[in-house]
Structure formats: C-alpha cells, structure tokens
Design a protein around this motif. Structure first.
Motif, PDB file in Angstrom:
ATOM      1  N   ARG A  26      40.983  28.142  31.145  1.00 54.99           N
ATOM      2  CA  ARG A  26      42.364  28.527  30.878  1.00 54.99           C
ATOM      3  C   ARG A  26      42.783  29.593  31.891  1.00 54.99           C
ATOM      4  NH1 ARG A  26      43.848  31.215  25.198  1.00 54.99           N
ATOM      5  NH2 ARG A  26      42.445  32.738  26.071  1.00 54.99           N
ATOM      6  N   LEU A  27      43.966  29.429  32.478  1.00 58.03           N
ATOM      7  CA  LEU A  27      44.463  30.380  33.460  1.00 58.03           C
ATOM      8  C   LEU A  27      45.480  31.311  32.817  1.00 58.03           C
ATOM      9  CD1 LEU A  27      45.025  27.980  36.465  1.00 58.03           C
ATOM     10  CD2 LEU A  27      43.080  29.476  36.061  1.00 58.03           C
ATOM     11  N   ARG A  28      45.473  32.526  33.204  1.00 54.92           N
ATOM     12  CA  ARG A  28      46.464  33.490  32.740  1.00 54.92           C
ATOM     13  C   ARG A  28      46.590  34.604  33.767  1.00 54.92           C
ATOM     14  NH1 ARG A  28      43.484  36.074  27.593  1.00 54.92           N
ATOM     15  NH2 ARG A  28      41.484  35.285  28.180  1.00 54.92           N
ATOM     16  N   ASN A  29      47.656  35.348  33.669  1.00 55.84           N
ATOM     17  CA  ASN A  29      47.849  36.473  34.578  1.00 55.84           C
ATOM     18  C   ASN A  29      46.810  37.536  34.272  1.00 55.84           C
ATOM     19  OD1 ASN A  29      50.092  35.366  35.833  1.00 55.84           O
ATOM     20  ND2 ASN A  29      51.487  36.184  34.302  1.00 55.84           N
ATOM     21  N   PRO A  30      46.236  38.125  35.318  1.00 54.95           N
ATOM     22  CA  PRO A  30      45.231  39.172  35.060  1.00 54.95           C
ATOM     23  C   PRO A  30      45.869  40.445  34.512  1.00 54.95           C
ATOM     24  CG  PRO A  30      45.691  38.988  37.400  1.00 54.95           C
ATOM     25  CD  PRO A  30      46.444  37.890  36.728  1.00 54.95           C
ATOM     26  N   ARG A  31      45.098  41.180  33.749  1.00 50.53           N
ATOM     27  CA  ARG A  31      45.482  42.529  33.317  1.00 50.53           C
ATOM     28  C   ARG A  31      44.895  43.488  34.326  1.00 50.53           C
ATOM     29  NH1 ARG A  31      42.795  44.446  28.500  1.00 50.53           N
ATOM     30  NH2 ARG A  31      43.968  46.361  28.652  1.00 50.53           N
ATOM     31  N   ILE A  32      45.742  44.134  35.122  1.00 52.10           N
ATOM     32  CA  ILE A  32      45.265  45.041  36.156  1.00 52.10           C
ATOM     33  C   ILE A  32      45.269  46.472  35.624  1.00 52.10           C
ATOM     34  CG2 ILE A  32      45.680  45.924  38.493  1.00 52.10           C
ATOM     35  CD1 ILE A  32      44.822  42.979  38.356  1.00 52.10           C
ATOM     36  N   GLY A  33      44.169  47.154  35.838  1.00 55.61           N
ATOM     37  CA  GLY A  33      44.052  48.549  35.416  1.00 55.61           C
ATOM     38  C   GLY A  33      43.941  49.471  36.612  1.00 55.61           C
ATOM     39  N   ILE A  34      44.596  50.621  36.516  1.00 58.96           N
ATOM     40  CA  ILE A  34      44.503  51.660  37.541  1.00 58.96           C
ATOM     41  C   ILE A  34      44.074  52.943  36.850  1.00 58.96           C
ATOM     42  CG2 ILE A  34      45.743  53.009  39.271  1.00 58.96           C
ATOM     43  CD1 ILE A  34      47.643  50.627  39.583  1.00 58.96           C
ATOM     44  N   ASP A  35      43.034  53.542  37.342  1.00 57.65           N
ATOM     45  CA  ASP A  35      42.518  54.802  36.805  1.00 57.65           C
ATOM     46  C   ASP A  35      42.414  55.757  37.986  1.00 57.65           C
ATOM     47  OD1 ASP A  35      41.432  56.656  35.094  1.00 57.65           O
ATOM     48  OD2 ASP A  35      39.697  55.448  34.529  1.00 57.65           O
ATOM     49  N   GLN A  36      42.619  57.036  37.744  1.00 54.09           N
ATOM     50  CA  GLN A  36      42.547  57.997  38.844  1.00 54.09           C
ATOM     51  C   GLN A  36      42.172  59.367  38.320  1.00 54.09           C
ATOM     52  OE1 GLN A  36      46.380  58.170  40.705  1.00 54.09           O
ATOM     53  NE2 GLN A  36      47.419  58.845  38.876  1.00 54.09           N
ATOM     54  N   GLY A  37      41.762  60.229  39.223  1.00 51.14           N
ATOM     55  CA  GLY A  37      41.427  61.591  38.830  1.00 51.14           C
ATOM     56  C   GLY A  37      41.023  62.439  40.019  1.00 51.14           C
ATOM     57  N   GLU A  38      40.687  63.669  39.730  1.00 55.73           N
ATOM     58  CA  GLU A  38      40.167  64.624  40.709  1.00 55.73           C
ATOM     59  C   GLU A  38      38.963  65.307  40.088  1.00 55.73           C
ATOM     60  OE1 GLU A  38      43.442  66.360  43.763  1.00 55.73           O
ATOM     61  OE2 GLU A  38      43.100  67.507  41.959  1.00 55.73           O
TER      62      GLU A  38
ATOM     63  N   ILE B 151      40.772  56.900  43.038  1.00 55.60           N
ATOM     64  CA  ILE B 151      41.592  55.907  42.352  1.00 55.60           C
ATOM     65  C   ILE B 151      40.790  54.612  42.283  1.00 55.60           C
ATOM     66  CG2 ILE B 151      42.809  55.216  44.447  1.00 55.60           C
ATOM     67  CD1 ILE B 151      45.296  54.783  42.634  1.00 55.60           C
ATOM     68  N   ALA B 152      40.821  53.978  41.118  1.00 53.01           N
ATOM     69  CA  ALA B 152      40.139  52.703  40.902  1.00 53.01           C
ATOM     70  C   ALA B 152      41.171  51.669  40.467  1.00 53.01           C
ATOM     71  CB  ALA B 152      39.061  52.851  39.830  1.00 53.01           C
ATOM     72  N   MET B 153      41.064  50.462  41.007  1.00 57.39           N
ATOM     73  CA  MET B 153      41.977  49.372  40.660  1.00 57.39           C
ATOM     74  C   MET B 153      41.167  48.106  40.466  1.00 57.39           C
ATOM     75  SD  MET B 153      44.912  50.139  43.469  1.00 57.39           S
ATOM     76  CE  MET B 153      43.754  50.738  44.699  1.00 57.39           C
ATOM     77  N   GLY B 154      41.430  47.426  39.343  1.00 58.58           N
ATOM     78  CA  GLY B 154      40.716  46.187  39.097  1.00 58.58           C
ATOM     79  C   GLY B 154      41.208  45.499  37.848  1.00 58.58           C
ATOM     80  N   GLU B 155      40.615  44.354  37.589  1.00 57.07           N
ATOM     81  CA  GLU B 155      41.009  43.536  36.447  1.00 57.07           C
ATOM     82  C   GLU B 155      40.346  44.058  35.164  1.00 57.07           C
ATOM     83  OE1 GLU B 155      40.910  38.870  35.010  1.00 57.07           O
ATOM     84  OE2 GLU B 155      40.139  39.403  36.983  1.00 57.07           O
ATOM     85  N   LEU B 156      41.163  44.188  34.125  1.00 56.36           N
ATOM     86  CA  LEU B 156      40.673  44.590  32.814  1.00 56.36           C
ATOM     87  C   LEU B 156      40.406  43.341  31.973  1.00 56.36           C
ATOM     88  CD1 LEU B 156      43.198  47.485  32.074  1.00 56.36           C
ATOM     89  CD2 LEU B 156      40.802  47.711  32.769  1.00 56.36           C
ATOM     90  N   PRO B 157      39.468  43.416  31.036  1.00 56.60           N
ATOM     91  CA  PRO B 157      39.226  42.249  30.173  1.00 56.60           C
ATOM     92  C   PRO B 157      40.343  42.088  29.141  1.00 56.60           C
ATOM     93  CG  PRO B 157      37.849  44.098  29.511  1.00 56.60           C
ATOM     94  CD  PRO B 157      38.579  44.535  30.746  1.00 56.60           C
TER      95      PRO B 157
END
Length: 117
Positions: free
Chosen positions: A3-15, A102-108
């Motif tokens: 099944r295809l669907r749009n990914p859930r993209i997550g962005i996390d960041q910090g110092e 900064i981190a960017m990637g697909e969330l489950p």
C-alpha cells in the motif's frame, strides 16, 4: 501488494554544549595530540529508518596561538539517536564548543506492521 501513502516526515533539532574545559584544565584545553569528545543525542520521536542528520558549530572558543584543527561529524545514527563527535589534534587548544543539529526523516505510522523476515 504494498500500500502506498504519503510519508510522515519528521524534523527534530537542538543545540548542545559538547564540552567546556578551559576552567577545569581538561585535555581539550591543556593537552596535545589526538583528542576526541562525543555525546549521545536522543530524538524526541523514533524515526522509521535512520534520518539524515547535520551538525554545525554554533559556538567555538579556541586559542589562536596555534593552528585551529577541528573535525565535527555524526556517527552511529539510528532510528532513536546519534552521536556528535568532535576531534582535534597536534597543539590546537579548544576551550569550549557548542553544536547545533537537525535531523530529517520518515516517521512511522501508528498502523505500520513490524518487519517480519
């Protein structure tokens, strides 16, 4: 069938302050030769697969009487965390260092099935 669907993209960041050694006489400030500091960073939410992570220096306090030698990298990136690694060598003297990341990637998705081999 997948099944295809749009990914859930997550962005996390910090110092984070990677180290501050000028007042304590630590080896980044007083030592010579190869030296390294690393810190584990945990993401706010687990990614579906290891994300892309970028790090940069947001503050550096270095002695300028010798050459400034530095390497800042990420290592051991997983779905839940990664390590920030700073290295210097020879006679470089680093008093303190703060990094931004900064981190960017697909969330489950909540209804994803666990992979079964």
């Amino acid at each position: 069938m997948q099944r295809l669907r749009n990914p859930r993209i997550g962005i996390d960041q910090g110092e984070l302050v990677l180290f501050s050694e000028f007042d304590s006489g630590g080896s980044m400030w007083t030592g010579e030769g190869a030296r390294e500091r690393r810190k584990l960073v945990t993401f706010q939410e687990a990614y579906r697969r290891p994300p892309a992570v970028q790090v940069s220096i947001s503050l550096w306090d270095m002695d300028t009487s010798a050459a400034i030698r530095a390497e800042l990298v990420t290592e051991n990136i997983t779905t839940t965390d990664f390590e920030v690694v700073f290295r210097t060598w020879a006679d470089s003297r680093i008093a303190r260092l703060r990094t931004a990341w900064i981190a960017m990637g697909e969330l489950p998705f909540d209804d994803d099935w666990d992979d079964v081999d």
